[in-house]
Scaffold this motif. Structure first.
Motif, PDB file in Angstrom:
ATOM      1  N   LEU A  37      -7.541   3.152  -1.102  1.00  0.00           N
ATOM      2  CA  LEU A  37      -6.141   2.772  -1.009  1.00  0.00           C
ATOM      3  C   LEU A  37      -5.549   2.610  -2.395  1.00  0.00           C
ATOM      4  O   LEU A  37      -6.262   2.486  -3.373  1.00  0.00           O
ATOM      5  N   ILE A  38      -4.216   2.619  -2.428  1.00  0.00           N
ATOM      6  CA  ILE A  38      -3.468   2.405  -3.670  1.00  0.00           C
ATOM      7  C   ILE A  38      -2.472   1.285  -3.418  1.00  0.00           C
ATOM      8  O   ILE A  38      -1.791   1.272  -2.392  1.00  0.00           O
ATOM      9  N   LYS A  39      -2.428   0.329  -4.346  1.00  0.00           N
ATOM     10  CA  LYS A  39      -1.480  -0.794  -4.223  1.00  0.00           C
ATOM     11  C   LYS A  39      -0.474  -0.756  -5.366  1.00  0.00           C
ATOM     12  O   LYS A  39      -0.832  -0.606  -6.513  1.00  0.00           O
ATOM     13  N   GLN A  40       0.772  -0.942  -4.990  1.00  0.00           N
ATOM     14  CA  GLN A  40       1.873  -0.966  -5.953  1.00  0.00           C
ATOM     15  C   GLN A  40       2.350  -2.400  -6.070  1.00  0.00           C
ATOM     16  O   GLN A  40       2.782  -2.996  -5.099  1.00  0.00           O
ATOM     17  N   LEU A  41       2.234  -2.962  -7.273  1.00  0.00           N
ATOM     18  CA  LEU A  41       2.639  -4.353  -7.507  1.00  0.00           C
ATOM     19  C   LEU A  41       3.937  -4.455  -8.289  1.00  0.00           C
ATOM     20  O   LEU A  41       4.482  -5.540  -8.436  1.00  0.00           O
ATOM     21  N   ILE A  42       4.408  -3.350  -8.834  1.00  0.00           N
ATOM     22  CA  ILE A  42       5.648  -3.365  -9.630  1.00  0.00           C
ATOM     23  C   ILE A  42       6.729  -2.667  -8.827  1.00  0.00           C
ATOM     24  O   ILE A  42       6.520  -1.597  -8.296  1.00  0.00           O
ATOM     25  N   ILE A  96       0.857  -1.176   0.000  1.00  0.00           N
ATOM     26  CA  ILE A  96       0.000   0.000   0.000  1.00  0.00           C
ATOM     27  C   ILE A  96       0.901   1.236   0.000  1.00  0.00           C
ATOM     28  O   ILE A  96       1.868   1.310   0.760  1.00  0.00           O
ATOM     29  N   VAL A  97       0.590   2.177  -0.890  1.00  0.00           N
ATOM     30  CA  VAL A  97       1.364   3.409  -1.007  1.00  0.00           C
ATOM     31  C   VAL A  97       0.429   4.617  -0.950  1.00  0.00           C
ATOM     32  O   VAL A  97      -0.780   4.489  -1.153  1.00  0.00           O
ATOM     33  N   SER A  98       1.002   5.780  -0.717  1.00  0.00           N
ATOM     34  CA  SER A  98       0.227   7.024  -0.732  1.00  0.00           C
ATOM     35  C   SER A  98       0.099   7.512  -2.177  1.00  0.00           C
ATOM     36  O   SER A  98       0.825   7.052  -3.066  1.00  0.00           O
ATOM     37  N   LEU A  99      -0.785   8.462  -2.398  1.00  0.00           N
ATOM     38  CA  LEU A  99      -0.927   9.037  -3.731  1.00  0.00           C
ATOM     39  C   LEU A  99       0.384   9.687  -4.161  1.00  0.00           C
ATOM     40  O   LEU A  99       0.767   9.609  -5.324  1.00  0.00           O
ATOM     41  N   ARG A 100       1.089  10.274  -3.233  1.00  0.00           N
ATOM     42  CA  ARG A 100       2.376  10.904  -3.539  1.00  0.00           C
ATOM     43  C   ARG A 100       3.407   9.874  -4.017  1.00  0.00           C
ATOM     44  O   ARG A 100       4.241  10.172  -4.869  1.00  0.00           O
ATOM     45  N   GLU A 101       3.355   8.659  -3.482  1.00  0.00           N
ATOM     46  CA  GLU A 101       4.301   7.594  -3.857  1.00  0.00           C
ATOM     47  C   GLU A 101       3.858   6.806  -5.083  1.00  0.00           C
ATOM     48  O   GLU A 101       4.627   6.025  -5.628  1.00  0.00           O
ATOM     49  N   ALA A 102       2.621   6.989  -5.488  1.00  0.00           N
ATOM     50  CA  ALA A 102       2.032   6.164  -6.552  1.00  0.00           C
ATOM     51  C   ALA A 102       2.769   6.350  -7.878  1.00  0.00           C
ATOM     52  O   ALA A 102       3.260   7.426  -8.191  1.00  0.00           O
ATOM     53  N   GLU A 103       2.811   5.258  -8.635  1.00  0.00           N
ATOM     54  CA  GLU A 103       3.461   5.214  -9.944  1.00  0.00           C
ATOM     55  C   GLU A 103       2.461   4.703 -10.978  1.00  0.00           C
ATOM     56  O   GLU A 103       1.508   3.994 -10.638  1.00  0.00           O
ATOM     57  N   PRO A 104       2.690   5.011 -12.257  1.00  0.00           N
ATOM     58  CA  PRO A 104       1.840   4.422 -13.296  1.00  0.00           C
ATOM     59  C   PRO A 104       1.827   2.890 -13.165  1.00  0.00           C
ATOM     60  O   PRO A 104       2.843   2.270 -12.864  1.00  0.00           O
ATOM     61  N   GLY A 105       0.653   2.327 -13.357  1.00  0.00           N
ATOM     62  CA  GLY A 105       0.481   0.885 -13.227  1.00  0.00           C
ATOM     63  C   GLY A 105      -0.047   0.462 -11.870  1.00  0.00           C
ATOM     64  O   GLY A 105      -0.501  -0.661 -11.702  1.00  0.00           O
TER      65      GLY A 105
END
Length: 160
Positions: A155-160, A80-89
């Protein structure tokens, strides 16, 4: 490693953009890796939000996601990441017009929709609301779609 991850993100977004215009269908099949393999390289013909994200991750990166929005949100995959940490994908989970929940993992949080974060402040998702239907790409703000904007993120999830 960062260049490798950026290449994966770009590949994911390229595959997602190929499906823009695909019709929306709630509960659309295929939903699982086994069903995706049966397509024999073909594209899906219809999608809801979670079958779209599952298919894109499978097609682009061979990552198997669970077959529903709430299961994708509550799975152990990614971080789980914040919107600030979010990346494309990254997967962006929103409150929805109809909410689903798993209070054992996300106390008090209802999730009704998932989208893929694109470059340049946009999202790609399969939707059937706000005057939009099917796989669409649009700016990630309330003017483009009042439900799918930053204030409605669960929430935002980063899988890459």
């Amino acid at each position: 490693m960062e260049n490798e991850n950026e290449t994966k993100r770009q590949k994911l977004i390229i595959f997602a953009k190929e499906l823009i215009g695909t019709p929306y269908k709630m509960g659309a099949k295929p939903r699982t890796a086994e069903e995706f393999m049966e397509l024999d390289g073909g594209l899906i013909k219809q999608a809801d939000c979670s079958s779209f994200t599952a298919y894109i991750y499978w097609k682009a990166l061979k990552i198997i996601l669970p077959p529903s929005t709430i299961l994708q949100a509550t799975s152990e995959q990614g971080r789980i990441v914040s919107l600030r940490e979010a990346e494309p994908g990254d997967l962006v989970f929103f409150h929805g017009e109809k909410g689903y929940y798993d209070f054992t993992k996300l106390p008090g949080k209802y999730i009704g929709h998932v989208a893929i974060l694109d470059y340049n402040g946009k999202i790609i998702h399969s939707v059937n609301s706000g005057g939009k239907s099917g796989v669409v790409r649009h700016r990630f703000n309330a003017e483009e779609h009042p439900m799918y904007c930053p204030k409605n993120i669960v929430l935002i999830k980063q899988l890459i």
